[in-house]
Design a protein around this motif. Structure first.
Motif, PDB file in Angstrom:
ATOM      1  N   ILE A  60       0.882  -1.179   0.000  1.00 15.35           N
ATOM      2  CA  ILE A  60       0.000   0.000   0.000  1.00 15.35           C
ATOM      3  C   ILE A  60       0.911   1.219   0.000  1.00 15.35           C
ATOM      4  O   ILE A  60       1.675   1.412   0.949  1.00 15.35           O
ATOM      5  N   VAL A  61       0.840   1.957  -1.065  1.00 15.36           N
ATOM      6  CA  VAL A  61       1.717   3.125  -1.226  1.00 15.36           C
ATOM      7  C   VAL A  61       0.857   4.379  -1.319  1.00 15.36           C
ATOM      8  O   VAL A  61      -0.100   4.424  -2.109  1.00 15.36           O
ATOM      9  N   VAL A  62       1.193   5.361  -0.480  1.00 18.20           N
ATOM     10  CA  VAL A  62       0.530   6.669  -0.530  1.00 18.20           C
ATOM     11  C   VAL A  62       1.506   7.652  -1.161  1.00 18.20           C
ATOM     12  O   VAL A  62       2.671   7.729  -0.741  1.00 18.20           O
ATOM     13  N   ILE A  63       1.069   8.377  -2.184  1.00 15.39           N
ATOM     14  CA  ILE A  63       1.921   9.372  -2.845  1.00 15.39           C
ATOM     15  C   ILE A  63       1.192  10.716  -2.827  1.00 15.39           C
ATOM     16  O   ILE A  63      -0.032  10.785  -2.768  1.00 15.39           O
ATOM     17  N   ASP A  64       2.020  11.782  -2.865  1.00 12.16           N
ATOM     18  CA  ASP A  64       1.401  13.101  -2.930  1.00 12.16           C
ATOM     19  C   ASP A  64       1.105  13.463  -4.366  1.00 12.16           C
ATOM     20  O   ASP A  64       1.285  12.632  -5.274  1.00 12.16           O
ATOM     21  N   ILE A  65       0.683  14.673  -4.581  1.00 11.86           N
ATOM     22  CA  ILE A  65       0.271  15.097  -5.919  1.00 11.86           C
ATOM     23  C   ILE A  65       1.417  15.128  -6.905  1.00 11.86           C
ATOM     24  O   ILE A  65       1.227  15.114  -8.122  1.00 11.86           O
ATOM     25  N   ASN A  66       2.649  15.056  -6.360  1.00 12.04           N
ATOM     26  CA  ASN A  66       3.851  15.065  -7.208  1.00 12.04           C
ATOM     27  C   ASN A  66       4.408  13.665  -7.428  1.00 12.04           C
ATOM     28  O   ASN A  66       5.455  13.500  -8.041  1.00 12.04           O
ATOM     29  N   GLY A  67       3.763  12.665  -6.860  1.00 14.60           N
ATOM     30  CA  GLY A  67       4.198  11.288  -7.040  1.00 14.60           C
ATOM     31  C   GLY A  67       5.255  10.847  -6.063  1.00 14.60           C
ATOM     32  O   GLY A  67       5.883   9.803  -6.257  1.00 14.60           O
ATOM     33  N   ILE A  68       5.470  11.612  -4.978  1.00 19.20           N
ATOM     34  CA  ILE A  68       6.474  11.258  -3.977  1.00 19.20           C
ATOM     35  C   ILE A  68       5.821  10.334  -2.951  1.00 19.20           C
ATOM     36  O   ILE A  68       4.714  10.549  -2.487  1.00 19.20           O
ATOM     37  N   ARG A  69       6.530   9.211  -2.631  1.00 21.29           N
ATOM     38  CA  ARG A  69       5.998   8.222  -1.720  1.00 21.29           C
ATOM     39  C   ARG A  69       5.957   8.737  -0.291  1.00 21.29           C
ATOM     40  O   ARG A  69       6.938   9.313   0.202  1.00 21.29           O
ATOM     41  N   TYR A  70       4.810   8.457   0.416  1.00 20.56           N
ATOM     42  CA  TYR A  70       4.680   8.739   1.845  1.00 20.56           C
ATOM     43  C   TYR A  70       4.681   7.434   2.634  1.00 20.56           C
ATOM     44  O   TYR A  70       4.807   7.457   3.852  1.00 20.56           O
TER      45      TYR A  70
END
Length: 535
Positions: free
Chosen positions: A88-98
């Motif tokens: 499960i990968v969460v990314i921001d609007i720029n595609g950076i992984r959280y």
């Protein structure tokens, strides 16, 4: 030679083939349907997880504040563990992984190349290769409370898991197919055994050969054969029977018809009721006399049908007349031979006694008597067969000490037709034989025969000096088998009557204690052969 398979082998192979094809088609259909369903279920599961994570307050606050990735990582790891997702990968609007299963990759750009659409607000599922390998990915955009997109959630399921589920399902189908084939083989063997027992252990090719042989035999016999089932419907008619039916004017195909509709008054119903045979029964079929034998077909003590054999009685009568004619000729020849031998013995004795003068007188008497008989018969009767026949009968009468005379009024100027010669000989021969037998107990033994044409009629008159015929016997003497002389007799006058009827003639009997006279009249035109001899 073409190989012939056993019935059990054919049924087993056919049953296995049907089961195998059925299971193969079922396997393909189920596998395809199950594969689609499993993939759909996994996609739906991934989307539910991704939507759940996208609505998480922790995830939204972290993306809005752009910090606290530790809380997001902890939250996604917990959800991943519970739902058994690959990642499960969460990314921001720029595609950076959280978040990421590998914490070292947090803060790096998302890898896969299929994330661009989700960053534009689309929700979808795709298959792609990432840092953790090939996976089925569900993409869901994340929005803040104002409806602005702040990131996205990517949930991945390993394709190996999907393939494993498919393989597991396929193995279950194969197991079921193998079990179905085994059951099919056992069922086919049991069915083959049952069918073979019902067929008395015969193989199909043996049944076919047996049926062909029996059919050929039935069609080749000269007797007509007809069979009916328990419902009195005709099931079999051979060629001879069809020919006889056509001769009787019955041209319809009788197969399948009720016997009572096709041939009334056959009495087959009585045979089926009683279960008893009826042999040598006379039956008239549209004017044709036939002789029938009726046999019930009994299976397990139950009458299941009747088989009838029959022949044209005309042919049987013809054979009987031929036999009677041959017997008459043989008797005539035997009588002549016996008379000749007796005279030779007399001559031999007179030679040994040297009574030559008496021998000359004796031989002259024989020659004169023979010449008289021969001259009278040959002058009066122009038909050589009938003339020779009467000469033989005269010898037979002399042997029985009967005075046999040919009337001076006898006159046959025409040769008899070949087809009617046997009929005339049957009539005359039986009357003469009966008269000679009747004279055995009489003191006066005289027999006279007169044959002549008069007023277009061919007349036969035979008189004897016997004891006559009683009124009671007079009504029975023409019945088949009736005789006052013992068993196996009583056919002569019966055949004579039939010959008279075939020649469209009639007869008359005058009898008393002083003798019996038979008079027979036949149309003279029926007797002429067309060659007139006046010399």
């Amino acid at each position: 030679m073409k190989r012939k398979f056993k019935l059990s082998t054919i049924i087993t192979l056919f049953g296995c083939m049907v089961v195998l094809i059925s299971l193969l088609v079922t396997d393909i259909l189920i596998t395809t349907t199950t594969s689609d369903r499993i993939r759909s279920n996994q996609e739906e599961k991934a989307q539910i997880v991704s939507r759940t994570v996208a609505e998480s307050t922790i995830v939204k606050e972290s993306l809005i504040k752009k910090e606290n990735t530790t809380a997001v990582q902890a939250y996604t790891n917990e959800v991943q563990s519970i739902t058994e997702m690959m990642f499960i990968v969460v990314i921001d609007i720029n595609g950076i992984r959280y978040s990421h299963p590998n914490p070292e990759r947090i803060g790096e750009p998302f890898v896969g190349g299929d994330e661009k659409a989700v960053l534009k607000g689309e929700e979808y599922v795709s298959i792609s290769e990432g840092t953790l390998g090939d996976s089925l990915r569900a993409f869901t955009p994340i929005y803040d409370n104002s409806g602005n997109q702040i990131g996205a959630v990517v949930v991945g399921i390993s394709l190996d898991i999907v393939d494993f589920a498919l393989h597991q399902n396929h193995r279950n189908i194969i197991r079921g197919s193998l079990l179905g084939i085994i059951v099919g083989i056992i069922g086919a063997l049991l069915l083959a055994t049952y069918i073979k027992r019902m067929l008395f252990g015969l193989e199909p090719y043996q049944i076919s050969k047996l049926l062909e042989e029996r059919s050929t035999m039935l069609q080749c016999v000269h007797e007509g054969i007809l069979a009916v089932d328990e419902y009195q419907k005709i099931t079999l008619v051979n060629k001879s029977a069809r020919r006889l039916f056509e001769k009787a004017g019955l041209h319809d195909d009788p197969i399948g018809m009720k016997i009572t509709d096709y041939l009334p008054n056959t009495k087959l119903g009585h045979v089926m009721e009683t279960g008893k045979s009826e042999l040598d029964e006379e039956h008239v079929l549209n004017g044709i006399a036939i002789l029938t034998n009726r046999e019930p077909l009994i299976v397990n003590n139950k009458v299941v049908g009747v088989i009838v054999t029959f022949r044209d009685k005309t042919r049987l009568n013809e054979l009987a007349r031929q036999l009677t004619g041959v017997r008459t000729y043989v008797e005539a020849l035997r009588a002549q031979s016996h008379e000749f031998m007796n005279r030779l013995h007399v001559i031999l004795g007179m030679v040994q006694m040297e009574a030559y003068d008496e021998l000359v007188v004796f031989i002259r008497k024989i020659v004169d008597l023979r010449n008289q008989d021969t001259e009278l018969i040959t002058k009066s009767i122009k038909d050589p067969v009938l003339a020779g026949f009467l000469m033989g009968k005269m010898s037979y009468a002399r042997e029985r000490n009967v005075l046999f005379t040919i009337s001076r009024d006898t006159s046959i100027k025409h040769e008899l037709r070949v087809e009617t010669s046997q009929e005339i000989i049957t009539i005359i021969g039986n009357l003469i034989d009966n008269a000679i037998e009747a004279l055995a107990s009489s003191e006066i033994k005289e027999l006279s025969v007169e044959l002549k044409e008069q007023n277009g009629k061919f007349k036969i008159t035979i008189s004897d000096s016997g004891p006559g015929i009683t009124e009671e016997n007079k009504k029975k003497i023409f019945e088949k088998g009736f005789s006052t002389k013992g068993d196996n007799r009583g056919f002569g006058l019966y055949l004579m009557k039939q010959s008279i009827e075939r020649l469209n003639g009639y007869y008359k009997i005058n009898t008393s204690e002083k003798g019996t006279t038979f008079e027979v009249e036949i149309d003279a035109d029926l007797m002429k052969d067309g060659v007139e001899n006046d010399n």
